[in-house]
Design an enzyme around this catalytic site. Structure first.
Site, PDB file in Angstrom:
ATOM      1  N   LYS A   1       0.780  -1.326  -0.011  1.00  0.00           N
ATOM      2  CA  LYS A   1       0.066   0.051  -0.089  1.00  0.00           C
ATOM      3  C   LYS A   1       0.818   1.224   0.034  1.00  0.00           C
ATOM      4  O   LYS A   1       2.081   1.219   0.280  1.00  0.00           O
ATOM      5  CB  LYS A   1      -0.979  -0.199   1.387  1.00  0.00           C
ATOM      6  CG  LYS A   1      -0.171   0.233   2.614  1.00  0.00           C
ATOM      7  CD  LYS A   1      -1.052  -0.126   3.689  1.00  0.00           C
ATOM      8  CE  LYS A   1      -0.477  -0.195   5.065  1.00  0.00           C
ATOM      9  NZ  LYS A   1      -1.366  -0.167   6.271  1.00  0.00           N
TER      10      LYS A   1
ATOM     11  N   ARG B   1      -9.945  -0.357  15.519  1.00  0.00           N
ATOM     12  CA  ARG B   1      -9.844   0.568  14.075  1.00  0.00           C
ATOM     13  C   ARG B   1     -10.931   0.099  13.022  1.00  0.00           C
ATOM     14  O   ARG B   1     -11.694   0.753  12.937  1.00  0.00           O
ATOM     15  CB  ARG B   1      -8.405   0.465  13.623  1.00  0.00           C
ATOM     16  CG  ARG B   1      -8.127   1.437  12.451  1.00  0.00           C
ATOM     17  CD  ARG B   1      -6.571   1.625  12.231  1.00  0.00           C
ATOM     18  NE  ARG B   1      -6.228   0.299  11.550  1.00  0.00           N
ATOM     19  CZ  ARG B   1      -4.985  -0.202  11.032  1.00  0.00           C
ATOM     20  NH1 ARG B   1      -4.179   1.017  11.099  1.00  0.00           N
ATOM     21  NH2 ARG B   1      -4.555  -1.291  10.382  1.00  0.00           N
TER      22      ARG B   1
ATOM     23  N   TYR C   1      12.965  31.026   5.684  1.00  0.00           N
ATOM     24  CA  TYR C   1      11.485  31.908   6.192  1.00  0.00           C
ATOM     25  C   TYR C   1      11.327  32.102   7.776  1.00  0.00           C
ATOM     26  O   TYR C   1      11.708  31.267   8.443  1.00  0.00           O
ATOM     27  CB  TYR C   1      10.361  31.093   6.191  1.00  0.00           C
ATOM     28  CG  TYR C   1      10.019  31.176   4.375  1.00  0.00           C
ATOM     29  CD1 TYR C   1       9.873  32.367   3.903  1.00  0.00           C
ATOM     30  CD2 TYR C   1       9.982  30.004   3.587  1.00  0.00           C
ATOM     31  CE1 TYR C   1       9.586  32.535   2.293  1.00  0.00           C
ATOM     32  CE2 TYR C   1       9.900  30.076   2.307  1.00  0.00           C
ATOM     33  CZ  TYR C   1       9.556  31.297   1.470  1.00  0.00           C
ATOM     34  OH  TYR C   1       9.340  31.240   0.246  1.00  0.00           O
TER      35      TYR C   1
ATOM     36  N   MET D   1       9.122  24.743   1.051  1.00  0.00           N
ATOM     37  CA  MET D   1       8.104  23.943  -0.013  1.00  0.00           C
ATOM     38  C   MET D   1       9.065  22.978  -0.699  1.00  0.00           C
ATOM     39  O   MET D   1       8.902  21.906  -1.020  1.00  0.00           O
ATOM     40  CB  MET D   1       7.209  24.468  -0.559  1.00  0.00           C
ATOM     41  CG  MET D   1       6.256  23.674  -1.502  1.00  0.00           C
ATOM     42  SD  MET D   1       5.092  24.636  -2.282  1.00  0.00           S
ATOM     43  CE  MET D   1       3.965  25.271  -1.106  1.00  0.00           C
TER      44      MET D   1
END
Length: 368
Positions: free
Chosen positions: A38, A136, A264, A313
């Protein structure tokens, strides 16, 4: 392996084969193995991983969602593929692609049977998920009589497998909890077996279950993180080989004077004259902001280069003041030389989160 000229995730299929053979050696020859592929095979390449494992002799695959199973079929994968968390609106696609749904509630069970009947199917294979404490997904113990009755009153589907999820098999401090899960699964599964005449596969163990609870391997085991090179313990990590190595390069070098800032929000203030390197990957590539502010480091020419300031980013900056390097030099984020487990742990997370976060915009390079 080649030197990186850009940001690239190298996927070493020989290491995958080594991990597969090691985990196989830990179970009896009669026990089947299901490979969990997965999330793009834990952030790598699901079709390339599955194809290699299919060739190596894997018995079955597991994915989280239907689309992942469809992608395996489109890539030529033929072995059984179980969908761990199917949704009812995907049932037609599951059947069209000969995928095996994991049914986890009365609603999802009855809806799948309804679809199978509408398509005039006979004995379509399904697994059920039994909740033994993870809380779950899965049927509760008190629902099992109804589940048995539902299966006995339809010929559209056939129960071929049942399983549960261990919640803390890697944590030996939680051994009592794990043993209670194993006991509950054994009790419930034996009740189901007695109710049917045909063979029903039982599977419970994940990677850590295989390594720590060999008595609970039953008919099949499911392995995910171990195939990709991580065993949830320092001892096992020495034996397993990381499949993915994330590499990049130094784009630019800056000389920063004491008290100047980097990035930043002035996330890093130099306490001394500092040399920094800017690397072409950031949180859009899966190296999230949690790794910034010197919580962890990358590897440049064999030395640690702490990530400084806030991860951007598309870029991040590292401190190379004490490292002999130049623009264009290779940088190892994680892999054989720099463990993803160590990189992640230093920032307070786990290898699973790190490796599955690597963006699809990062180039994959298959090495076999």
């Amino acid at each position: 392996m080649p030197k990186a000229q850009e940001t690239v995730l190298e996927i070493d299929l020989k290491s995958l084969e080594h991990n597969y053979n090691y985990l196989r050696s830990k179970i009896a020859p009669t026990v089947k193995m299901m490979a969990v592929v997965k999330a793009f095979a834990y952030g790598s390449d699901s079709v390339a991983i599955a194809a290699k494992l299919e060739k190596a002799g894997i018995d079955q695959f597991a994915v989280a969602y239907t689309k992942e199973g469809e992608n395996l079929r489109a890539g030529g994968i033929e072995k059984p593929v179980m969908v761990l968390h199917p949704q009812s609106h995907n049932f037609q696609n599951i059947i069209d692609n000969c995928l095996t749904p994991s049914l986890y509630s009365k609603h999802i069970l009855t809806e799948f049977i309804k679809t199978a009947k509408e398509l005039k199917l006979q004995d379509y294979p399904v697994h059920i998920n039994i909740n033994t404490g993870l809380n779950r997904l899965g049927f509760a113990a008190e629902e099992i009589d109804d589940v048995i009755s539902i299966f006995k009153n339809t010929s559209a589907v056939k129960l071929v497998g049942m399983y549960s999820h261990l919640g803390a098999s890697e944590d030996l401090a939680e051994k009592e909890f794990t043993l209670s899960q194993i006991g509950k699964f054994k009790e419930i599964s034996e009740k189901i077996i007695k109710a049917f005449d045909h063979k029903i596969l039982r599977h419970l163990c994940n990677t850590s279950g295989i390594l720590n609870y060999p008595e609970a391997t039953f008919d099949m085991v499911r392995t995910g993180i171990g195939l990709y090179g991580y065993g949830n313990s320092a001892e096992q990590d020495k034996i397993l080989k990381p499949v993915g190595t994330l590499k990049t390069i130094i784009s630019q070098i800056h000389h920063i004077k004491a008290k100047e800032s980097v990035g930043y929000n002035r996330g890093f203030i130099a306490k001394r004259d500092t040399i920094t390197a800017t690397l072409p990957l950031g949180h859009a590539d899966g190296i999230n902001r949690i790794y910034g502010k010197e919580k962890t480091a990358v590897l440049i020419n064999g030395k640690d280069a702490p990530i400084i300031g806030n991860v951007c980013m598309d870029m991040l900056m590292v401190d190379i003041t004490d490292i002999d390097c130049k623009e264009g030099d290779q940088v190892i984020i994680f892999g054989k030389e720099r463990s993803a487990e160590k990189f992640a742990n230093n920032a307070g997370t786990i290898s699973y989160e790190l490796i599955t976060s690597i963006s699809q915009r990062v180039k994959r390079l298959i090495i076999d």
